[in-house]
Design a protein around this motif. Structure first.
Motif, PDB file in Angstrom:
ATOM      1  N   VAL A   1       0.824  -1.218   0.000  1.00 38.32           N
ATOM      2  CA  VAL A   1       0.000   0.000   0.000  1.00 38.32           C
ATOM      3  C   VAL A   1       0.856   1.265   0.000  1.00 38.32           C
ATOM      4  O   VAL A   1       0.463   2.288  -0.560  1.00 38.32           O
ATOM      5  CB  VAL A   1      -1.001   0.006   1.174  1.00 38.32           C
ATOM      6  N   LEU A   2       2.041   1.197   0.610  1.00 34.20           N
ATOM      7  CA  LEU A   2       2.946   2.344   0.540  1.00 34.20           C
ATOM      8  C   LEU A   2       3.419   2.560  -0.899  1.00 34.20           C
ATOM      9  O   LEU A   2       3.464   3.687  -1.395  1.00 34.20           O
ATOM     10  CB  LEU A   2       4.145   2.142   1.459  1.00 34.20           C
ATOM     11  N   GLU A   3       3.785   1.469  -1.551  1.00 36.87           N
ATOM     12  CA  GLU A   3       4.266   1.555  -2.935  1.00 36.87           C
ATOM     13  C   GLU A   3       3.188   2.082  -3.872  1.00 36.87           C
ATOM     14  O   GLU A   3       3.427   2.975  -4.693  1.00 36.87           O
ATOM     15  CB  GLU A   3       4.737   0.178  -3.392  1.00 36.87           C
TER      16      GLU A   3
ATOM     17  N   ASP B   1      -4.085   4.032  -1.178  1.00 43.46           N
ATOM     18  CA  ASP B   1      -4.424   2.712  -1.722  1.00 43.46           C
ATOM     19  C   ASP B   1      -4.839   1.790  -0.585  1.00 43.46           C
ATOM     20  O   ASP B   1      -4.278   1.850   0.514  1.00 43.46           O
ATOM     21  CB  ASP B   1      -3.232   2.102  -2.463  1.00 43.46           C
ATOM     22  N   THR B   2      -5.839   0.941  -0.864  1.00 44.95           N
ATOM     23  CA  THR B   2      -6.375   0.028   0.135  1.00 44.95           C
ATOM     24  C   THR B   2      -6.396  -1.398  -0.399  1.00 44.95           C
ATOM     25  O   THR B   2      -6.789  -1.620  -1.551  1.00 44.95           O
ATOM     26  CB  THR B   2      -7.808   0.438   0.544  1.00 44.95           C
ATOM     27  N   ILE B   3      -5.973  -2.341   0.414  1.00 49.62           N
ATOM     28  CA  ILE B   3      -6.040  -3.745   0.029  1.00 49.62           C
ATOM     29  C   ILE B   3      -6.652  -4.563   1.157  1.00 49.62           C
ATOM     30  O   ILE B   3      -6.585  -4.175   2.334  1.00 49.62           O
ATOM     31  CB  ILE B   3      -4.662  -4.342  -0.338  1.00 49.62           C
ATOM     32  N   VAL B   4      -7.256  -5.677   0.811  1.00 52.89           N
ATOM     33  CA  VAL B   4      -7.821  -6.620   1.764  1.00 52.89           C
ATOM     34  C   VAL B   4      -6.934  -7.862   1.767  1.00 52.89           C
ATOM     35  O   VAL B   4      -6.563  -8.368   0.696  1.00 52.89           O
ATOM     36  CB  VAL B   4      -9.269  -6.992   1.380  1.00 52.89           C
ATOM     37  N   VAL B   5      -6.593  -8.338   2.951  1.00 47.84           N
ATOM     38  CA  VAL B   5      -5.673  -9.471   3.077  1.00 47.84           C
ATOM     39  C   VAL B   5      -6.313 -10.559   3.938  1.00 47.84           C
ATOM     40  O   VAL B   5      -6.754 -10.300   5.058  1.00 47.84           O
ATOM     41  CB  VAL B   5      -4.331  -9.021   3.708  1.00 47.84           C
ATOM     42  N   LEU B   6      -6.349 -11.770   3.401  1.00 44.58           N
ATOM     43  CA  LEU B   6      -6.880 -12.923   4.120  1.00 44.58           C
ATOM     44  C   LEU B   6      -5.825 -14.024   4.115  1.00 44.58           C
ATOM     45  O   LEU B   6      -5.388 -14.476   3.055  1.00 44.58           O
ATOM     46  CB  LEU B   6      -8.164 -13.429   3.458  1.00 44.58           C
ATOM     47  N   ASP B   7      -5.401 -14.421   5.300  1.00 48.33           N
ATOM     48  CA  ASP B   7      -4.370 -15.455   5.433  1.00 48.33           C
ATOM     49  C   ASP B   7      -3.123 -15.122   4.624  1.00 48.33           C
ATOM     50  O   ASP B   7      -2.509 -15.998   4.003  1.00 48.33           O
ATOM     51  CB  ASP B   7      -4.913 -16.821   4.997  1.00 48.33           C
TER      52      ASP B   7
ATOM     53  N   GLY C   1      -7.882  -8.606  -4.279  1.00 47.32           N
ATOM     54  CA  GLY C   1      -8.085  -7.366  -5.013  1.00 47.32           C
ATOM     55  C   GLY C   1      -9.527  -7.219  -5.464  1.00 47.32           C
ATOM     56  O   GLY C   1     -10.433  -7.891  -4.967  1.00 47.32           O
ATOM     57  N   LYS C   2      -9.736  -6.338  -6.445  1.00 44.95           N
ATOM     58  CA  LYS C   2     -11.076  -6.192  -7.011  1.00 44.95           C
ATOM     59  C   LYS C   2     -11.414  -7.443  -7.805  1.00 44.95           C
ATOM     60  O   LYS C   2     -10.559  -7.985  -8.506  1.00 44.95           O
ATOM     61  CB  LYS C   2     -11.136  -4.957  -7.909  1.00 44.95           C
ATOM     62  N   PRO C   3     -12.642  -7.933  -7.719  1.00 41.97           N
ATOM     63  CA  PRO C   3     -12.991  -9.174  -8.420  1.00 41.97           C
ATOM     64  C   PRO C   3     -12.991  -8.998  -9.934  1.00 41.97           C
ATOM     65  O   PRO C   3     -13.331  -7.928 -10.449  1.00 41.97           O
ATOM     66  CB  PRO C   3     -14.402  -9.477  -7.894  1.00 41.97           C
ATOM     67  N   ALA C   4     -12.614 -10.045 -10.628  1.00 41.40           N
ATOM     68  CA  ALA C   4     -12.608 -10.005 -12.086  1.00 41.40           C
ATOM     69  C   ALA C   4     -14.018 -10.055 -12.646  1.00 41.40           C
ATOM     70  O   ALA C   4     -14.303  -9.489 -13.703  1.00 41.40           O
ATOM     71  CB  ALA C   4     -11.789 -11.182 -12.639  1.00 41.40           C
TER      72      ALA C   4
ATOM     73  N   HIS D   1     -10.331 -10.798   8.589  1.00 44.58           N
ATOM     74  CA  HIS D   1      -9.307 -10.439   7.609  1.00 44.58           C
ATOM     75  C   HIS D   1      -8.723  -9.078   7.969  1.00 44.58           C
ATOM     76  O   HIS D   1      -9.200  -8.409   8.888  1.00 44.58           O
ATOM     77  CB  HIS D   1      -9.887 -10.414   6.187  1.00 44.58           C
ATOM     78  N   GLU D   2      -7.711  -8.664   7.256  1.00 46.97           N
ATOM     79  CA  GLU D   2      -7.046  -7.387   7.515  1.00 46.97           C
ATOM     80  C   GLU D   2      -7.248  -6.434   6.345  1.00 46.97           C
ATOM     81  O   GLU D   2      -7.307  -6.865   5.186  1.00 46.97           O
ATOM     82  CB  GLU D   2      -5.549  -7.592   7.747  1.00 46.97           C
ATOM     83  N   VAL D   3      -7.363  -5.154   6.659  1.00 39.08           N
ATOM     84  CA  VAL D   3      -7.466  -4.110   5.648  1.00 39.08           C
ATOM     85  C   VAL D   3      -6.307  -3.140   5.851  1.00 39.08           C
ATOM     86  O   VAL D   3      -6.164  -2.554   6.933  1.00 39.08           O
ATOM     87  CB  VAL D   3      -8.801  -3.353   5.734  1.00 39.08           C
ATOM     88  N   TYR D   4      -5.485  -3.012   4.828  1.00 42.01           N
ATOM     89  CA  TYR D   4      -4.348  -2.093   4.858  1.00 42.01           C
ATOM     90  C   TYR D   4      -4.650  -0.897   3.959  1.00 42.01           C
ATOM     91  O   TYR D   4      -5.118  -1.063   2.830  1.00 42.01           O
ATOM     92  CB  TYR D   4      -3.078  -2.764   4.334  1.00 42.01           C
ATOM     93  N   THR D   5      -4.361   0.292   4.444  1.00 42.81           N
ATOM     94  CA  THR D   5      -4.476   1.493   3.621  1.00 42.81           C
ATOM     95  C   THR D   5      -3.188   2.306   3.738  1.00 42.81           C
ATOM     96  O   THR D   5      -2.738   2.604   4.849  1.00 42.81           O
ATOM     97  CB  THR D   5      -5.668   2.362   4.036  1.00 42.81           C
ATOM     98  N   GLY D   6      -2.600   2.622   2.590  1.00 44.92           N
ATOM     99  CA  GLY D   6      -1.386   3.433   2.550  1.00 44.92           C
ATOM    100  C   GLY D   6      -1.710   4.842   2.088  1.00 44.92           C
ATOM    101  O   GLY D   6      -2.619   5.044   1.281  1.00 44.92           O
ATOM    102  N   VAL D   7      -0.984   5.813   2.613  1.00 42.60           N
ATOM    103  CA  VAL D   7      -1.188   7.221   2.273  1.00 42.60           C
ATOM    104  C   VAL D   7       0.163   7.869   1.976  1.00 42.60           C
ATOM    105  O   VAL D   7       1.120   7.680   2.732  1.00 42.60           O
ATOM    106  CB  VAL D   7      -1.875   7.978   3.424  1.00 42.60           C
ATOM    107  N   THR D   8       0.231   8.618   0.882  1.00 39.83           N
ATOM    108  CA  THR D   8       1.416   9.407   0.552  1.00 39.83           C
ATOM    109  C   THR D   8       1.012  10.861   0.364  1.00 39.83           C
ATOM    110  O   THR D   8       0.042  11.150  -0.340  1.00 39.83           O
ATOM    111  CB  THR D   8       2.081   8.905  -0.748  1.00 39.83           C
TER     112      THR D   8
END
Length: 272
Positions: A53-55, A87-93, A98-101, A118-125
């Motif tokens: 999310v930082l990247e 940017d935000t991502i959802v992480v499970l295990d 990502g967004k569903p196809a 699950h975990e939700v990560y959000t990065g900010v620049t």
């Protein structure tokens, strides 16, 4: 704060109306512009969720800054913009959802999330613009200043290596146990140029029936959302518990953003 040159405008490197609404919650006394970017969102598989999310937030901010510099060059004008990338991502295990196809992909993701945490990560620049210096400094710093935690910093300090080096230490500011940010670049006068940070929150879904999942996917809401759900919409009915920052789950952690904006002399509590 009085010595900081306050930006004239905040540029949100996003097409998300939700993030624009969240920025408006702060009631800042400066214009806000939405500037969507086509930043590449592919990342190396070796990156941790926090690094991802930082990247990606950095790429979005840089892409918007490049566009602004192009506009300013064509108009022979210059402004004092502050670019915000998120940017935000959802992480499970450990796996990023990502967004569903398609709808089938969304159903699969929701079935995996059902009844689990699950975990939700959000990065900010935040990136000061115009000028090439901020971006080039960030790129050089990125190679040498990889995010690390407080325990890593303590172990590093215990070696004695940082004691005779200017700047070679952890400058991370922590927001409890859910977030952190750091100034990566500043001007010779001490003015911040690039600040990055991220938060992580835990979300627990109650068990969902197949019929509920199918009906939710048919609404179309999950199809453009990381993890195939929107906490600010109908997806909220599946959330049993949140540990962390609710606004981070929505896509922009306001507590973290507030702390970062203060470094640029911006506050919703400034006297009118």
């Amino acid at each position: 704060m009085n010595d900081v040159a306050i930006p004239d405008r905040l540029v949100l490197a996003s097409a998300s109306p939700r993030r624009r609404e969240l920025v408006s919650v702060l009631g800042l006394e400066l214009p806000v512009r939405l500037l969507p970017t086509g930043a590449d969102e592919s990342v190396a598989g070796t990156l941790s969720p926090g690094e991802i999310v930082l990247e990606l937030s950095r790429r979005k901010a840089e892409a918007a800054a490049d566009a602004l510099r192009g506009e300013q060059s064509a108009e022979s004008s210059s402004g004092n913009d502050l670019v915000l990338g998120a940017d935000t991502i959802v992480v499970l295990d450990g796996a990023v959802l990502g967004k569903p196809a398609d709808r089938e992909d969304a159903v699969s993701a929701l079935m995996a999330l059902s009844g689990r945490t699950h975990e939700v990560y959000t990065g900010v620049t935040l990136l000061s613009c115009p000028g090439d210096r901020a971006v080039s400094r960030w790129q050089r710093t990125l190679v040498t200043m990889k995010p690390f935690g407080i325990e890593s910093a303590r172990r590093y300090a215990a070696t004695g290596e940082p004691l005779d080096k200017a700047g070679d230490y952890d400058t991370t500011m922590h927001l409890g146990d859910i977030g952190q940010y750091r100034v990566l670049s500043q001007s010779p006068s001490g003015q911040p140029e690039v600040i990055v940070g991220h938060t992580v929150s835990k979300v627990t879904f109650r068990p969902m029936s197949d019929a509920e999942i199918e009906a939710y996917v048919k609404t179309g809401e999950p199809l453009d959302k990381a993890g195939s759900y929107g906490a600010q919409g109908l997806g909220a009915v599946f959330i049993e518990k949140i540990e962390g920052d609710f606004f981070s789950i929505m896509g922009l952690p306001l507590n973290l953003l507030y702390q970062m904006l203060l470094k640029f002399g911006i506050s919703p509590f400034q006297e009118k």
